[in-house]
Design a protein around this motif. Sequence first.
Motif: not given
Length: 384
Positions: A1-15
């Motif tokens: 779950m934590i890795y999914f949150q990190i990945f999702f946050s990174f995608l938002i940051f990139i966008a």
Amino acid sequence: MIYFQIFFSFLIFIAANIYVGKKGWLLINTVIPKISIYLYWAMFIFIALSFITARISKDKVPHFFEKFLNILGGYWLSAFLYFIILLGVIDIVKLILGIKRFSFIGAKVLQKIYLVSNVGAIIIVAVLLIYGTYNATNIKTTKYALKINKDAGQLKKLNIVMLSDLHLGDIVDKQRLSKMVIKINELNADIVILAGDIVDDYIEPFIDQDMGIEFQKIHSKYGVFAVFGNHEYYGGSIDKIAYEYENSAGFNLLRDKTVKIEDSFYIVGREDLSYERYSKTKRKKMDELLKDTDKLLPIIVIDHQPVNFSEGETAGVDLQFSGHTHNGQLLPANIVTKRLFENDFGLLTKGNYNVVVSSGVGTWGPPIRIGTSSEIVQVELEFK
């Protein structure tokens, strides 16, 4: 779950960076039509990822370059936050003005307004960064006067000076620490408390700059008492950090430990919650830490993160010092910290239980404070 949150946050940051980058390109291409789009995006990506790059490249690149990346990345994170806010507002206004009822404005006039607004956004962000840099280094003293309805032997008053979140390292360096020590000594403390995040992840800058000597210049009747914060654990050298704190700086380091001072009051230092994640062991509960204490004497607790207040209140704690939140550090991030913590800044009183949360004296990431202050806390404590 934590890795999914990190990945999702990174995608938002990139966008979000792509959004800001496109706005920047449209503006620069208008002002300098011949500039290469490839050069622009190469520079933008380098700046946007500089903070992450600095963390990943720790000890893999020359130290001066790592420091440069940290500073550049820190400033970009601040600028990025305010660009998102300002450019978002400009786009909303543009959308409103673009509907039919405002068609009288004309496309060319609208385009000029849009261009001027974007230039204005850059100026506003630049001013904020300059002000925030000055504000972060301008240390204030926040004073509280509290009364504890308990006997403390022959002691009637106690002058406590508390600091949290120094984040000492390459950015908050020895020169900044020297100014902190001077301010501490001006307050004539009976006891000095350091409520965690004393170093920013790594102990090496602390050692290289010989910061321990500066801490030894602190004057106080009962000494300097310190606990770990979450950042002490992030660096992965907790035993080395503990050694430097106790031997180079002369701290009384409290790791789930209770100390009775002059038969008058207790100081209780708690392991940070990060201890549980890194050691896979639970920190001691408050009742366990206080099981051999005389509850008729004042009890002062140092716990880096301001959480689980009910535990301290139930256990009979009189005063708790915490930090961690930075009070958001950059407005409007304090809106988030207020939602995350029961008390994210200042004094909270619940019956006989008092909690003082500091906004911190240093900074993490951006060496900037906007809408918050770098502070040293002074509590003038009066006993029964």
